[in-house]
Scaffold this motif. Structure first.
Motif, PDB file in Angstrom:
ATOM      1  N   ASN A 290      25.580 -30.780  -2.997  1.00 33.26           N
ATOM      2  CA  ASN A 290      26.934 -29.893  -3.671  1.00 33.26           C
ATOM      3  C   ASN A 290      26.734 -29.076  -2.041  1.00 33.26           C
ATOM      4  O   ASN A 290      28.322 -28.172  -1.259  1.00 33.26           O
ATOM      5  CB  ASN A 290      26.414 -29.019  -4.611  1.00 33.26           C
ATOM      6  N   GLU A 291      26.368 -28.554  -1.500  1.00 32.95           N
ATOM      7  CA  GLU A 291      26.286 -27.548  -0.374  1.00 32.95           C
ATOM      8  C   GLU A 291      26.491 -26.228  -0.322  1.00 32.95           C
ATOM      9  O   GLU A 291      27.704 -26.283   0.205  1.00 32.95           O
ATOM     10  CB  GLU A 291      26.431 -27.829   0.759  1.00 32.95           C
ATOM     11  N   HIS A 292      26.107 -26.206  -1.753  1.00 35.56           N
ATOM     12  CA  HIS A 292      26.759 -24.717  -2.386  1.00 35.56           C
ATOM     13  C   HIS A 292      26.019 -24.413  -3.492  1.00 35.56           C
ATOM     14  O   HIS A 292      25.764 -24.514  -4.637  1.00 35.56           O
ATOM     15  CB  HIS A 292      28.118 -25.042  -3.233  1.00 35.56           C
ATOM     16  N   LEU A 293      25.128 -23.132  -3.008  1.00 30.95           N
ATOM     17  CA  LEU A 293      24.556 -22.399  -3.885  1.00 30.95           C
ATOM     18  C   LEU A 293      24.773 -21.976  -5.285  1.00 30.95           C
ATOM     19  O   LEU A 293      24.456 -22.333  -6.906  1.00 30.95           O
ATOM     20  CB  LEU A 293      24.234 -21.135  -3.390  1.00 30.95           C
ATOM     21  N   THR A 294      26.485 -21.136  -5.795  1.00 29.06           N
ATOM     22  CA  THR A 294      26.695 -21.223  -7.026  1.00 29.06           C
ATOM     23  C   THR A 294      26.671 -22.282  -7.531  1.00 29.06           C
ATOM     24  O   THR A 294      26.594 -22.209  -8.867  1.00 29.06           O
ATOM     25  CB  THR A 294      27.933 -19.881  -6.493  1.00 29.06           C
ATOM     26  N   MET A 295      27.873 -23.011  -7.018  1.00 31.58           N
ATOM     27  CA  MET A 295      28.272 -24.308  -8.056  1.00 31.58           C
ATOM     28  C   MET A 295      26.838 -25.036  -8.826  1.00 31.58           C
ATOM     29  O   MET A 295      26.738 -25.316  -9.471  1.00 31.58           O
ATOM     30  CB  MET A 295      28.764 -25.147  -7.187  1.00 31.58           C
ATOM     31  N   THR A 296      25.265 -25.248  -7.727  1.00 34.53           N
ATOM     32  CA  THR A 296      24.224 -25.965  -8.264  1.00 34.53           C
ATOM     33  C   THR A 296      23.405 -25.136  -8.873  1.00 34.53           C
ATOM     34  O   THR A 296      23.456 -25.868  -9.700  1.00 34.53           O
ATOM     35  CB  THR A 296      23.978 -26.129  -7.009  1.00 34.53           C
ATOM     36  N   ALA A 297      23.639 -24.542  -8.200  1.00 30.41           N
ATOM     37  CA  ALA A 297      22.846 -23.209  -9.628  1.00 30.41           C
ATOM     38  C   ALA A 297      23.691 -22.881 -11.452  1.00 30.41           C
ATOM     39  O   ALA A 297      22.808 -22.911 -12.781  1.00 30.41           O
ATOM     40  CB  ALA A 297      22.775 -21.514  -9.077  1.00 30.41           C
ATOM     41  N   ARG A 298      24.603 -23.013 -10.939  1.00 29.78           N
ATOM     42  CA  ARG A 298      25.877 -23.368 -12.544  1.00 29.78           C
ATOM     43  C   ARG A 298      25.279 -24.812 -13.056  1.00 29.78           C
ATOM     44  O   ARG A 298      24.948 -25.251 -14.455  1.00 29.78           O
ATOM     45  CB  ARG A 298      27.454 -23.282 -12.050  1.00 29.78           C
ATOM     46  N   GLU A 299      25.206 -25.805 -12.125  1.00 33.52           N
ATOM     47  CA  GLU A 299      24.971 -27.028 -12.383  1.00 33.52           C
ATOM     48  C   GLU A 299      24.148 -27.334 -13.157  1.00 33.52           C
ATOM     49  O   GLU A 299      23.625 -27.714 -13.774  1.00 33.52           O
ATOM     50  CB  GLU A 299      25.313 -27.990 -11.354  1.00 33.52           C
ATOM     51  N   LEU A 300      22.473 -26.495 -12.493  1.00 37.87           N
ATOM     52  CA  LEU A 300      21.240 -26.436 -13.137  1.00 37.87           C
ATOM     53  C   LEU A 300      21.160 -25.692 -14.280  1.00 37.87           C
ATOM     54  O   LEU A 300      20.445 -25.834 -14.908  1.00 37.87           O
ATOM     55  CB  LEU A 300      20.513 -26.955 -12.277  1.00 37.87           C
TER      56      LEU A 300
ATOM     57  N   SER B 238      17.259 -20.005  -5.278  1.00 37.93           N
ATOM     58  CA  SER B 238      17.367 -19.726  -3.428  1.00 37.93           C
ATOM     59  C   SER B 238      15.892 -20.291  -3.491  1.00 37.93           C
ATOM     60  O   SER B 238      15.411 -19.983  -2.523  1.00 37.93           O
ATOM     61  CB  SER B 238      18.054 -18.553  -3.102  1.00 37.93           C
ATOM     62  N   LEU B 239      15.269 -19.239  -4.421  1.00 42.49           N
ATOM     63  CA  LEU B 239      13.843 -18.889  -4.308  1.00 42.49           C
ATOM     64  C   LEU B 239      12.918 -20.298  -4.234  1.00 42.49           C
ATOM     65  O   LEU B 239      12.062 -20.083  -3.659  1.00 42.49           O
ATOM     66  CB  LEU B 239      13.076 -18.240  -5.269  1.00 42.49           C
TER      67      LEU B 239
ATOM     68  N   ASP C 256      21.054 -24.761   7.240  1.00 48.33           N
ATOM     69  CA  ASP C 256      21.094 -23.467   7.732  1.00 48.33           C
ATOM     70  C   ASP C 256      21.950 -22.645   6.953  1.00 48.33           C
ATOM     71  O   ASP C 256      23.006 -23.240   6.142  1.00 48.33           O
ATOM     72  CB  ASP C 256      21.790 -24.029   9.405  1.00 48.33           C
ATOM     73  N   ARG C 257      21.753 -21.672   7.385  1.00 45.74           N
ATOM     74  CA  ARG C 257      22.295 -20.517   6.785  1.00 45.74           C
ATOM     75  C   ARG C 257      23.157 -19.301   7.569  1.00 45.74           C
ATOM     76  O   ARG C 257      22.568 -18.991   8.516  1.00 45.74           O
ATOM     77  CB  ARG C 257      21.363 -19.480   5.734  1.00 45.74           C
ATOM     78  N   ASN C 258      24.075 -19.027   7.029  1.00 45.65           N
ATOM     79  CA  ASN C 258      24.903 -18.371   7.579  1.00 45.65           C
ATOM     80  C   ASN C 258      26.376 -17.449   6.646  1.00 45.65           C
ATOM     81  O   ASN C 258      27.276 -17.734   6.126  1.00 45.65           O
ATOM     82  CB  ASN C 258      26.407 -19.666   8.758  1.00 45.65           C
ATOM     83  N   GLY C 259      25.296 -16.467   6.043  1.00 47.48           N
ATOM     84  CA  GLY C 259      25.934 -15.553   5.055  1.00 47.48           C
ATOM     85  C   GLY C 259      25.674 -16.582   3.686  1.00 47.48           C
ATOM     86  O   GLY C 259      24.816 -16.435   3.863  1.00 47.48           O
ATOM     87  N   ARG C 260      26.701 -16.842   3.050  1.00 37.58           N
ATOM     88  CA  ARG C 260      26.892 -17.565   1.605  1.00 37.58           C
ATOM     89  C   ARG C 260      27.614 -19.061   2.141  1.00 37.58           C
ATOM     90  O   ARG C 260      27.145 -19.793   1.820  1.00 37.58           O
ATOM     91  CB  ARG C 260      28.000 -16.747   0.851  1.00 37.58           C
ATOM     92  N   ASP C 261      27.559 -19.151   3.613  1.00 42.03           N
ATOM     93  CA  ASP C 261      27.251 -21.112   4.039  1.00 42.03           C
ATOM     94  C   ASP C 261      26.048 -21.584   3.748  1.00 42.03           C
ATOM     95  O   ASP C 261      25.124 -20.868   4.528  1.00 42.03           O
ATOM     96  CB  ASP C 261      28.572 -20.934   4.773  1.00 42.03           C
ATOM     97  N   ILE C 262      25.681 -22.827   3.263  1.00 38.17           N
ATOM     98  CA  ILE C 262      24.991 -23.090   2.741  1.00 38.17           C
ATOM     99  C   ILE C 262      24.982 -24.722   3.675  1.00 38.17           C
ATOM    100  O   ILE C 262      25.802 -24.955   3.290  1.00 38.17           O
ATOM    101  CB  ILE C 262      23.831 -23.225   2.309  1.00 38.17           C
ATOM    102  N   ARG C 263      24.546 -25.520   4.915  1.00 38.88           N
ATOM    103  CA  ARG C 263      24.511 -26.610   4.958  1.00 38.88           C
ATOM    104  C   ARG C 263      23.220 -27.699   5.289  1.00 38.88           C
ATOM    105  O   ARG C 263      22.218 -26.728   6.527  1.00 38.88           O
ATOM    106  CB  ARG C 263      25.407 -26.804   6.403  1.00 38.88           C
ATOM    107  N   LEU C 264      22.982 -29.057   5.095  1.00 41.21           N
ATOM    108  CA  LEU C 264      21.649 -28.978   5.377  1.00 41.21           C
ATOM    109  C   LEU C 264      21.505 -29.139   7.236  1.00 41.21           C
ATOM    110  O   LEU C 264      22.947 -29.580   7.389  1.00 41.21           O
ATOM    111  CB  LEU C 264      21.895 -30.326   4.798  1.00 41.21           C
ATOM    112  N   ASN C 265      21.164 -29.374   7.449  1.00 41.27           N
ATOM    113  CA  ASN C 265      20.684 -29.096   8.402  1.00 41.27           C
ATOM    114  C   ASN C 265      19.992 -30.929   8.641  1.00 41.27           C
ATOM    115  O   ASN C 265      19.539 -31.944   8.165  1.00 41.27           O
ATOM    116  CB  ASN C 265      19.365 -28.481   9.666  1.00 41.27           C
ATOM    117  N   ASP C 266      19.263 -31.584  10.494  1.00 39.68           N
ATOM    118  CA  ASP C 266      19.222 -32.810  10.616  1.00 39.68           C
ATOM    119  C   ASP C 266      17.556 -32.770   9.674  1.00 39.68           C
ATOM    120  O   ASP C 266      17.255 -33.786   8.790  1.00 39.68           O
ATOM    121  CB  ASP C 266      18.650 -32.597  12.073  1.00 39.68           C
TER     122      ASP C 266
END
Length: 305
Positions: A21-31, A39-40, A55-65
């Motif tokens: 999902n690369e989306h913390l809130t959406m994934t947490a709701r799904e789980l 996050s912890l 890679d984290r930039n504020g609320r933005d979260i993306r898979l790195n290599d």
């Protein structure tokens, strides 16, 4: 190694869900967990691995290599684990059951009904899938349909029908309906039917892919299967199709015609029976596989173009 001793299954499942999902809130709701808890869990996993996976930039979260490489192997491993659990349960309970998925139910309905009549000892469950991602979740014994969009390195498959003839479905009142074939350029002023993303993303992508190869962006109206037939019969649009699709998906062909498409820009489609390469073709799977090869070979699924 520390990783082998402390990393647990829950961490890996949470990671795969977040990676998808690369989306913390959406994934947490799904789980069904809190975002801080998710996050912890991910941070603990990264600490045990010794590398960051996102890679984290504020609320933005993306898979790195590192995350992409880890996801490639862990996701496949979890899928194999689920297959192993399901197979063990099936053997233990002596269940003769098949789960079949397909994208176009009208093509396969009669075949499934015939199989159930001939093999009443085997329970068959069917599921319509609308995206390649659903098929890739490894929940099914077999996929019946065309290969478009599948990750072929994950599947074994056998051909059930000859490659399909690409065509355009249109109302007989359309001036182009009298032609034996049409080019995509001749369709520049036509309105194409396209599926809504939520209805069928696999078919929606075909028109998108074709539009990249021509010098214009097709005009479209979006809807579902019922609206496709309704609008075609009202001469409000044309639709991409194949000879096999026209035969099975349009039981009421009154007012409609299939005109062959000249251009070789539409993805080639061929109906197959496909299965996860990790699954063994034994017992009821072997029976169903051999049945489909036999019955589809009994006749050609062709129409006069």
């Amino acid at each position: 190694m520390g990783v082998g001793r402390y990393m647990d299954l829950l961490q890996l499942k949470y990671f795969c869900a977040l990676a998808k999902n690369e989306h913390l809130t959406m994934t947490a709701r799904e789980l069904m967990v809190s975002a801080p808890s998710l996050s912890l869990t991910i941070k603990k996993l990264e600490k045990e691995l010794g590398v960051e996976l996102f890679d984290r930039n504020g609320r933005d979260i993306r898979l790195n290599d590192s995350g992409r490489m880890f996801y490639h192997y862990i996701n496949h491993s979890l899928m194999l684990l689920n297959i192993g659990i399901a197979e063990a349960v099936k053997v233990g309970l002596k269940k003769k059951e098949l789960i079949i998925c397909f994208n176009s139910p009208y093509i396969w309905r009669d075949y499934i009904d015939r199989f159930q009549r001939e093999h009443q000892e085997i329970s068959v469950k069917t599921q319509i899938v609308t995206s390649a991602e659903e098929i890739d979740e490894f929940k099914y014994d077999f996929y019946l349909g065309n290969l478009y969009g599948l990750k072929l390195n994950q599947y074994s498959y056998d051909k059930l029908m000859e490659p399909e003839v690409n065509c355009i479905i249109m109302n007989k009142k359309n001036p182009l309906a009298q032609k034996k074939s049409v080019s995509f350029e001749e369709l520049k002023n036509e309105v194409f039917f396209n599926f809504n993303e939520k209805v069928d993303s696999m078919k929606k992508d075909i028109l998108v892919q074709m539009s990249r190869q021509v010098n214009y962006i097709p005009k479209t109206i979006e809807g579902d299967y019922l609206l496709r037939v309704k609008w075609l019969k009202e001469n409000k649009c044309i639709a991409l199709g194949t000879d096999v699709g026209f035969k099975y998906n349009y039981p009421d062909k009154k007012d409609l015609v299939a005109v062959k498409l000249k251009d070789d820009i539409m993805p080639k489609r061929m109906q197959v029976i496909a299965w996860n390469s990790e699954l063994e073709l034994v017992d009821e799977r072997k029976i169903f596989h051999d049945f489909m090869i036999r019955v589809t070979g009994e006749h050609e699924a062709r129409i006069d173009m």
